[in-house]
Write a protein that holds these residues in place. Sequence first.
Motif, short mmCIF file in Angstrom:
data_model
loop_
_atom_site.label_atom_id
_atom_site.label_comp_id
_atom_site.label_asym_id
_atom_site.label_seq_id
_atom_site.Cartn_x
_atom_site.Cartn_y
_atom_site.Cartn_z
N SER A 1 -2.71 -15.97 30.18
CA SER A 1 -2.41 -14.59 30.56
C SER A 1 -1.54 -14.55 31.82
O SER A 1 -0.63 -13.72 31.92
CB SER A 1 -3.70 -13.82 30.80
OG SER A 1 -4.40 -13.65 29.60
N PHE B 1 2.10 -15.24 30.93
CA PHE B 1 2.81 -14.10 30.36
C PHE B 1 2.90 -12.92 31.33
O PHE B 1 3.68 -12.00 31.11
CB PHE B 1 2.16 -13.65 29.06
CG PHE B 1 2.42 -14.58 27.92
CD1 PHE B 1 3.69 -14.71 27.40
CD2 PHE B 1 1.40 -15.34 27.38
CE1 PHE B 1 3.95 -15.58 26.37
CE2 PHE B 1 1.64 -16.21 26.34
CZ PHE B 1 2.93 -16.33 25.83
N LEU B 2 2.11 -12.94 32.41
CA LEU B 2 2.14 -11.86 33.37
C LEU B 2 3.42 -11.87 34.21
O LEU B 2 4.00 -10.81 34.45
CB LEU B 2 0.93 -11.95 34.30
CG LEU B 2 0.87 -10.97 35.47
CD1 LEU B 2 0.74 -9.54 34.96
CD2 LEU B 2 -0.30 -11.31 36.38
N ASP C 1 6.58 -10.27 32.64
CA ASP C 1 6.37 -8.83 32.55
C ASP C 1 6.48 -8.17 33.92
O ASP C 1 6.95 -7.05 34.05
CB ASP C 1 5.00 -8.51 31.94
CG ASP C 1 4.96 -8.70 30.45
OD1 ASP C 1 6.04 -8.66 29.82
OD2 ASP C 1 3.86 -8.90 29.90
N TRP C 2 6.01 -8.87 34.94
CA TRP C 2 6.10 -8.34 36.30
C TRP C 2 7.55 -8.19 36.74
O TRP C 2 7.92 -7.18 37.35
CB TRP C 2 5.34 -9.24 37.25
CG TRP C 2 5.21 -8.67 38.62
CD1 TRP C 2 6.08 -8.81 39.66
CD2 TRP C 2 4.16 -7.84 39.08
NE1 TRP C 2 5.62 -8.13 40.75
CE2 TRP C 2 4.45 -7.52 40.42
CE3 TRP C 2 3.00 -7.34 38.50
CZ2 TRP C 2 3.61 -6.71 41.19
CZ3 TRP C 2 2.17 -6.55 39.27
CH2 TRP C 2 2.49 -6.24 40.59
N ASN D 1 1.82 -3.43 29.93
CA ASN D 1 1.78 -4.87 29.64
C ASN D 1 1.26 -5.67 30.83
O ASN D 1 0.46 -6.59 30.66
CB ASN D 1 3.17 -5.37 29.23
CG ASN D 1 3.55 -4.97 27.84
OD1 ASN D 1 2.70 -4.62 27.03
ND2 ASN D 1 4.84 -5.02 27.54
N CYS D 2 1.70 -5.33 32.02
CA CYS D 2 1.22 -6.04 33.22
C CYS D 2 -0.27 -5.80 33.43
O CYS D 2 -1.01 -6.71 33.80
CB CYS D 2 1.99 -5.58 34.46
SG CYS D 2 3.65 -6.24 34.55
N GLU E 1 -2.17 -7.97 30.83
CA GLU E 1 -2.14 -9.39 31.18
C GLU E 1 -2.99 -9.67 32.42
O GLU E 1 -3.65 -10.71 32.51
CB GLU E 1 -0.71 -9.86 31.40
CG GLU E 1 0.16 -9.82 30.17
CD GLU E 1 -0.32 -10.72 29.06
OE1 GLU E 1 -1.02 -11.72 29.33
OE2 GLU E 1 0.02 -10.42 27.90
N GLY F 1 -6.45 -9.87 31.35
CA GLY F 1 -6.67 -11.16 30.70
C GLY F 1 -6.93 -12.27 31.70
O GLY F 1 -7.79 -13.13 31.47
N VAL F 2 -6.20 -12.25 32.80
CA VAL F 2 -6.43 -13.25 33.85
C VAL F 2 -7.83 -13.09 34.44
O VAL F 2 -8.57 -14.07 34.60
CB VAL F 2 -5.36 -13.13 34.96
CG1 VAL F 2 -5.72 -13.98 36.17
CG2 VAL F 2 -3.99 -13.52 34.43
#
Length: 98
Positions: free
Chosen positions: A23, A26-27, A30-31, A68-69, A72, A75-76
């Motif tokens: 996560s 992929f963060l 997106d950031w 999205n951020c 993610e 998820g972290v």
Amino acid sequence: MKQRQIILLLIVVIPGLAAAVLSGFFLFPDWTALDASHRQYQELARSPSSTLRDLSIAQAGENRHRINCFAEGIGVLLGGVIAAIGIHGICTLYDKQS
């Protein structure tokens, strides 16, 4: 290592860490996309020639990256919590032989 510790390590700790790392991986893209879309939205808001339609489209793009951020980041955090639960389970195992 005892059998219970290995099971907790393989079933809980490693997947939790993997979820947090994946996560986080992929963060970051997106950031950066969120930062770019936010700057674009600010430039459009300052521009006297921008229309309401242009602002709405830019705001929708920014909100997409923001969601999205958020997902993610959750998820972290969730992966870290799962790994922490596994580590706590390993630390608090009761050993009958000692």
